[in-house]
Design an enzyme around this catalytic site. Structure first.
Site, short mmCIF file in Angstrom:
data_model
loop_
_atom_site.label_atom_id
_atom_site.label_comp_id
_atom_site.label_asym_id
_atom_site.label_seq_id
_atom_site.Cartn_x
_atom_site.Cartn_y
_atom_site.Cartn_z
N ARG A 159 0.80 -1.22 -0.12
CA ARG A 159 0.32 0.14 -0.07
C ARG A 159 0.46 1.31 -0.08
O ARG A 159 0.47 1.92 0.74
CB ARG A 159 -1.22 0.03 0.99
CG ARG A 159 -2.53 -1.05 1.03
CD ARG A 159 -2.50 -0.99 0.34
NE ARG A 159 -3.38 -2.42 -0.17
CZ ARG A 159 -3.17 -3.75 -0.32
NH1 ARG A 159 -2.34 -3.43 -1.10
NH2 ARG A 159 -4.48 -4.55 -0.42
N SER A 208 -10.96 0.31 3.44
CA SER A 208 -10.11 -0.20 4.34
C SER A 208 -9.10 0.52 5.26
O SER A 208 -9.14 1.88 4.47
CB SER A 208 -9.24 -1.14 3.79
OG SER A 208 -10.28 -1.98 3.04
N GLU A 278 -4.47 3.00 6.13
CA GLU A 278 -4.16 3.34 5.39
C GLU A 278 -5.15 4.37 4.48
O GLU A 278 -4.73 4.44 3.30
CB GLU A 278 -5.15 1.95 4.58
CG GLU A 278 -5.17 1.36 3.49
CD GLU A 278 -5.33 0.05 2.76
OE1 GLU A 278 -6.09 -0.08 2.00
OE2 GLU A 278 -5.55 -0.99 3.65
#
Length: 286
Positions: A159, A208, A278
Site C-alpha cells: 500500500r 479499508s 491505510e
C-alpha cells in the site's frame, strides 16, 4: 479553477472542508502547463473518487487536482495490454479487459477508486496488487515535467509507492494474460459477491481503514479489542466489517479520524500491535 470548492460532496465519507482551489484539467498538456506555471511553494494534491480519504474539516490548502472524463479512457493495446487513464475507475478497467479477453485485472473491479490512486497506493484486493500487473505509469511531476515511470521506478511496498509528492498519475499500462470473457466475467461476479457479502458498500465510508499488519488481519484485531459497532457521534466502526469506519449521519471528519485513533489505541493496548492508517488523511483541522 474554482476557489473554496467544497470537497465533502466529492469524497465517500461526505465530510470535510473545502479546497483552497480546485482545478480540473482539460487534458495532460493543460495539467503540465498549469503545474509548470504554478508557484512552486503551492501544495498540490490529486483527487480521484475520494474513496480512501479523510478530508479534514479545515480544508485543503493549495490546489486539489481532479481528473475528469478526459482522463477516464481505457483501451486495449494488444492481446494482453491495457492503457488506462488516471481518472478511470477499476470497474471500467476490468470490464474493458473482459471485453478484450484480458484476464488478471479482475481484482480492480473490487477497489473503489481510480487508476491514479491504485498506482500511487499499490492498490490491491483478493490476493493481487497493482505491482503484479503494472508495466509503467505516466505522470506529471510537480514541476510540470511529464515522465514515464517503470514498475521498478515506483518502489512498491504494501500500500505504498515512491511516487513523489505533488506528482499526478495521468495514465498507466497494465499487462494481463489471455482469457475467455465469460470466465473473466465469472471471476468479476465472484469478487463482487464476496465484497457485497462482507463490506458495507451502501454506507458513507472510506474503504479499508488500516493496513493489515504482518501476520494479522486488521479487522480481527479491531474486533478483539471490542470495537465492533463502536460510535463517536455519527462516526461508527462498521458492524459488518470492523476495518471500515462509517459516517452514519452528519459526522465531521474530526469525529471519524478521532474514532480511528481510539481504535488504534485500543488495539495497541489489547494486542500490542500498532495499526497503521491505510486511509489518507489530508488537510488541516478546523
Amino acid at each position: 479553477m474554482t476557489p473554496r470548492a467544497p470537497l465533502a460532496p466529492l469524497v465517500w465519507f461526505k465530510a470535510g472542508g473545502a479546497a483552497e482551489w480546485l482545478f480540473e484539467p482539460a487534458d495532460a498538456d493543460d495539467l503540465a502547463a498549469f503545474l509548470r506555471d504554478l508557484d512552486a511553494a503551492v501544495p498540490v494534491m490529486a483527487l480521484g473518487l475520494g474513496s480512501n480519504l479523510i478530508v479534514r474539516d479545515g480544508g485543503v490548502p493549495g490546489v486539489v487536482i481532479r481528473l475528469g472524463k478526459p482522463f477516464a479512457r481505457v483501451e486495449a493495446l494488444d492481446a494482453t495490454g491495457l492503457r488506462c487513464g488516471g481518472g478511470a475507475s477499476g470497474i471500467l478497467v476490468s470490464s474493458t479487459a473482459r471485453d478484450a479477453g484480458i484476464a488478471g485485472v479482475e481484482f480492480l473491479r473490487s477497489i473503489p477508486g481510480t487508476v491514479g490512486g491504485f498506482v500511487r497506493m499499490n492498490g490491491g484486493a483478493y490476493g493481487r496488487e497493482v505491482k503484479d500487473v503494472l508495466v509503467e505509469a505516466e505522470v506529471v511531476l510537480r514541476s510540470g515535467e511529464r515522465r514515464t515511470l517503470s514498475l521498478g521506478d515506483l518502489g512498491y511496498t504494501y500500500r505504498h509507492s515512491a511516487l513523489p509528492d505533488g506528482a499526478v498519475v495521468i495514465a498507466a499500462t497494465f499487462r494481463g494474460t489471455p482469457g475467455e470473457p465469460a470466465a473473466i466475467q465469472a471471476e468479476m461476479d465472484r469478487i463482487a459477491a464476496a465484497r457485497e457479502a462482507s463490506q458495507p458498500l451502501r454506507s458513507k465510508t472510506g474503504g479499508s481503514t488500516f493496513k493489515n499488519p504482518d501476520g494479522h488481519k486488521a479487522w480481527a484485531l479491531v474486533d478483539q479489542a471490542g470495537f465492533r459497532g463502536r460510535r463517536r457521534g455519527d462516526a461508527q466502526v462498521s458492524d459488518k466489517h470492523t476495518n471500515f469506519l462509517l459516517n452514519v449521519g452528519q459526522a465531521t471528519s474530526a469525529d471519524i479520524e478521532a474514532l480511528g485513533e481510539e481504535v488504534r489505541a485500543a488495539v495497541k493496548a489489547n494486542s500490542g500491535v500498532t495499526l497503521e492508517w491505510e486511509i489518507q488523511r489530508v488537510g488541516v483541522q478546523a
